[in-house]
Design a protein around this motif. Structure first.
Motif, PDB file in Angstrom:
ATOM      1  N   THR A 181       6.840   1.831 -11.290  1.00  0.00           N
ATOM      2  CA  THR A 181       7.828   1.020 -10.562  1.00  0.00           C
ATOM      3  C   THR A 181       7.140   0.025  -9.639  1.00  0.00           C
ATOM      4  O   THR A 181       7.522  -1.157  -9.578  1.00  0.00           O
ATOM      5  N   PHE A 182       6.121   0.480  -8.923  1.00  0.00           N
ATOM      6  CA  PHE A 182       5.396  -0.429  -8.029  1.00  0.00           C
ATOM      7  C   PHE A 182       4.564  -1.434  -8.819  1.00  0.00           C
ATOM      8  O   PHE A 182       4.416  -2.588  -8.392  1.00  0.00           O
ATOM      9  N   ASP A 183       4.028  -1.024  -9.950  1.00  0.00           N
ATOM     10  CA  ASP A 183       3.299  -1.972 -10.801  1.00  0.00           C
ATOM     11  C   ASP A 183       4.200  -3.119 -11.252  1.00  0.00           C
ATOM     12  O   ASP A 183       3.778  -4.276 -11.318  1.00  0.00           O
ATOM     13  N   GLU A 184       5.435  -2.801 -11.584  1.00  0.00           N
ATOM     14  CA  GLU A 184       6.374  -3.820 -12.044  1.00  0.00           C
ATOM     15  C   GLU A 184       6.808  -4.748 -10.917  1.00  0.00           C
ATOM     16  O   GLU A 184       7.046  -5.939 -11.136  1.00  0.00           O
ATOM     17  N   ALA A 185       6.911  -4.209  -9.702  1.00  0.00           N
ATOM     18  CA  ALA A 185       7.447  -4.994  -8.577  1.00  0.00           C
ATOM     19  C   ALA A 185       6.380  -5.806  -7.863  1.00  0.00           C
ATOM     20  O   ALA A 185       6.676  -6.860  -7.280  1.00  0.00           O
ATOM     21  N   LEU A 186       5.126  -5.327  -7.873  1.00  0.00           N
ATOM     22  CA  LEU A 186       4.068  -5.946  -7.070  1.00  0.00           C
ATOM     23  C   LEU A 186       2.901  -6.369  -7.955  1.00  0.00           C
ATOM     24  O   LEU A 186       2.405  -5.589  -8.766  1.00  0.00           O
ATOM     25  N   GLU A 187       2.483  -7.601  -7.763  1.00  0.00           N
ATOM     26  CA  GLU A 187       1.362  -8.115  -8.562  1.00  0.00           C
ATOM     27  C   GLU A 187       0.028  -7.543  -8.089  1.00  0.00           C
ATOM     28  O   GLU A 187      -0.861  -7.259  -8.883  1.00  0.00           O
ATOM     29  N   TYR A 188      -0.108  -7.367  -6.776  1.00  0.00           N
ATOM     30  CA  TYR A 188      -1.367  -6.903  -6.193  1.00  0.00           C
ATOM     31  C   TYR A 188      -1.033  -5.873  -5.126  1.00  0.00           C
ATOM     32  O   TYR A 188      -0.405  -6.191  -4.125  1.00  0.00           O
ATOM     33  N   TRP A 189      -1.413  -4.619  -5.374  1.00  0.00           N
ATOM     34  CA  TRP A 189      -1.101  -3.563  -4.415  1.00  0.00           C
ATOM     35  C   TRP A 189      -2.146  -2.472  -4.518  1.00  0.00           C
ATOM     36  O   TRP A 189      -2.947  -2.430  -5.463  1.00  0.00           O
ATOM     37  N   THR A 190      -2.150  -1.576  -3.538  1.00  0.00           N
ATOM     38  CA  THR A 190      -3.105  -0.471  -3.499  1.00  0.00           C
ATOM     39  C   THR A 190      -2.372   0.855  -3.614  1.00  0.00           C
ATOM     40  O   THR A 190      -1.461   1.131  -2.844  1.00  0.00           O
ATOM     41  N   LEU A 191      -2.800   1.642  -4.577  1.00  0.00           N
ATOM     42  CA  LEU A 191      -2.329   3.016  -4.717  1.00  0.00           C
ATOM     43  C   LEU A 191      -3.361   3.939  -4.087  1.00  0.00           C
ATOM     44  O   LEU A 191      -4.549   3.886  -4.418  1.00  0.00           O
ATOM     45  N   PHE A 216       0.858  -1.189   0.000  1.00  0.00           N
ATOM     46  CA  PHE A 216       0.000   0.000   0.000  1.00  0.00           C
ATOM     47  C   PHE A 216       0.890   1.233   0.000  1.00  0.00           C
ATOM     48  O   PHE A 216       1.818   1.340   0.802  1.00  0.00           O
ATOM     49  N   LEU A 217       0.635   2.155  -0.921  1.00  0.00           N
ATOM     50  CA  LEU A 217       1.413   3.377  -0.998  1.00  0.00           C
ATOM     51  C   LEU A 217       0.478   4.569  -1.099  1.00  0.00           C
ATOM     52  O   LEU A 217      -0.339   4.643  -2.021  1.00  0.00           O
ATOM     53  N   HIS A 218       0.612   5.498  -0.143  1.00  0.00           N
ATOM     54  CA  HIS A 218      -0.166   6.745  -0.175  1.00  0.00           C
ATOM     55  C   HIS A 218       0.750   7.857  -0.662  1.00  0.00           C
ATOM     56  O   HIS A 218       1.575   8.371   0.092  1.00  0.00           O
TER      57      HIS A 218
END
Length: 417
Positions: free
Chosen positions: A268-278, A237-239
């Motif tokens: 960058t986070f899309d490439e590193a993490l398959e499932y995450w929250t922006l 999760f990244l705010h």
């Protein structure tokens, strides 16, 4: 800091939630005013015991939306029938009560007191890792209270995190005016190093990283994404509050980043993490925002599709440079806020709809909800509600596996499996 007006209806549980909202708002430097006419934001804690009450809540919400720049709606009706406010055309954000303090920011950084110490709230440990920021936003009054970043050593923050975990914390919430610039006062950005050290503490727990401005994250985006990918303890999760999709407006806001840098962080986070929250924030109606600027913000929202979005109408804060700018009319700000809020609901609802039918493992039960329900967070910090929790024998602090069975605009429902 924001001036807030709060109204509470219903049972003692609602009143208790309102007291906690006010405590957190006071701790963050915001202050209560006597009437809605003096307030920057209004908070409506709702009840839904009978149909007449529902009608009263809708009517009061409409009145408050007309009388203040921003309205936040929480409480029983908000959680059980949140769509009713949207159907009625109420221009307000429906939130769980513990999301209200974070949303009441007017686009500003959260504020902590000079002697802020870790707090254990149920199974949630709140860990302020630093005070101050490196920004000079033209609209923000918080910087006058906090000054530049002051980062305690990594070892000191790790010791505080360890103490919270030993005291029973299952979720560590890392907070600060801008967590992404932790360590800049020592000449080195250290957030990724701090997170690695906290994740190495013995125990079963989760870590949520609080607000980090895009500029601070951009310089360590690869290192941060690697740490997130390597540690299950971290919520993915990244705010990162972008505030506008227009570089011209960002320049007038003195936000330090440009849209391209924000997009590079997301990529960058899309490439590193398959499932995450922006998670991100938008300020609508900044004095220099044109129709084209507003459309660029809407386009950026559609492109990046953050799963958590704070939409705030600009309001002038004393002693800021933006307060001297000629403002836009209230009608323009309201129309732009409504357009963005409608798009927000669509984007977030789609994200939760896509979860239905899937299984989530090691979901953390964070706190009690309304009635016999509990609120949970999955690996990407998505909000999941389990109803009739006592039938399953689950309570805050437990880790459970859930099957997602249904959704609302801002959360989903799960059944233990």
């Amino acid at each position: 800091m924001a001036r807030y007006h709060i109204e509470t209806y219903g049972c003692t549980s609602n009143r208790g939630e309102s007291r906690e909202i006010e405590r957190r708002l006071r701790d963050a430097g915001h202050y209560r005013v006597d009437g809605v006419d003096e307030a920057d934001v209004a908070i409506l804690n709702t009840c839904t015991v009978v149909e007449k009450t529902e009608r009263n809540m809708l009517r009061r919400a409409e009145e408050l939306a007309d009388e203040t720049a921003d309205l936040f709606i929480t409480g029983c009706m908000a959680l059980a029938q949140g769509e009713a406010f949207a159907r009625a055309g109420v221009d307000g954000q429906v939130l769980h009560w513990d999301e209200v303090p974070e949303a009441v920011t007017n686009g500003e950084c959260p504020t902590t007191t000079p002697d802020a110490e870790p707090i254990l709230d149920g199974v949630v440990g709140i860990l302020p890792i630093a005070r101050g920021c490196m920004s000079d936003c033209s609209y923000c009054i918080t910087k006058h209270a906090t000054g530049k970043i002051d980062s305690p050593p990594i070892e000191e923050n790790v010791a505080k995190a360890r103490a919270l975990i030993h005291a029973g914390a299952k979720e560590i919430r890392i907070t600060g005016q801008d967590t992404g610039v932790y360590g800049w006062d020592d000449g080195e950005r250290k957030l990724h190093r701090l997170l690695e050290r906290i994740c190495a503490i013995d125990g079963e727990f989760r870590v949520r990283v609080g607000m980090a401005n895009p500029k601070g994250v951009h310089g360590i985006r690869d290192e941060l994404a690697e740490v997130f990918a390597a540690n299950d303890e971290l919520y993915d999760f990244l705010h990162a509050p972008v505030q506008s999709g227009s570089d011209d407006v960002l320049g007038d806001m003195r936000r330090q980043h440009q849209v391209a840098e924000y997009l590079e962080v997301v990529e960058t986070f899309d490439e590193a993490l398959e499932y995450w929250t922006l998670s991100t924030d938008f300020i609508v109606g900044f004095p220099t925002e044109t129709d084209r600027d507003h459309e660029q913000s809407l386009a950026l929202l559609r492109e990046t599709r953050p799963e958590k979005i704070n939409v705030t109408r600009f309001s002038k804060r004393p002693e800021t440079d933006a307060a001297d700018m000629k403002g836009l009319g209230g009608t323009i700000k309201k129309e732009r806020s409504k357009a963005m809020s409608e798009l927000k609901r669509e984007v977030v609802a789609d994200a939760y709809a896509d979860m239905v039918g899937e299984r989530r493992e090691d979901v953390l039960v964070v706190e009690a909800g309304t009635g016999d329900s509990v609120k949970c967070r999955d690996s990407a910090y998505r909000q999941l509600i389990v109803q009739n929790a006592s039938e399953y024998g689950i309570e805050p602090g437990d880790f459970v596996d859930l099957e997602i069975t249904a959704h609302e605009s801002m959360y989903a429902f799960g059944t233990p499996v």
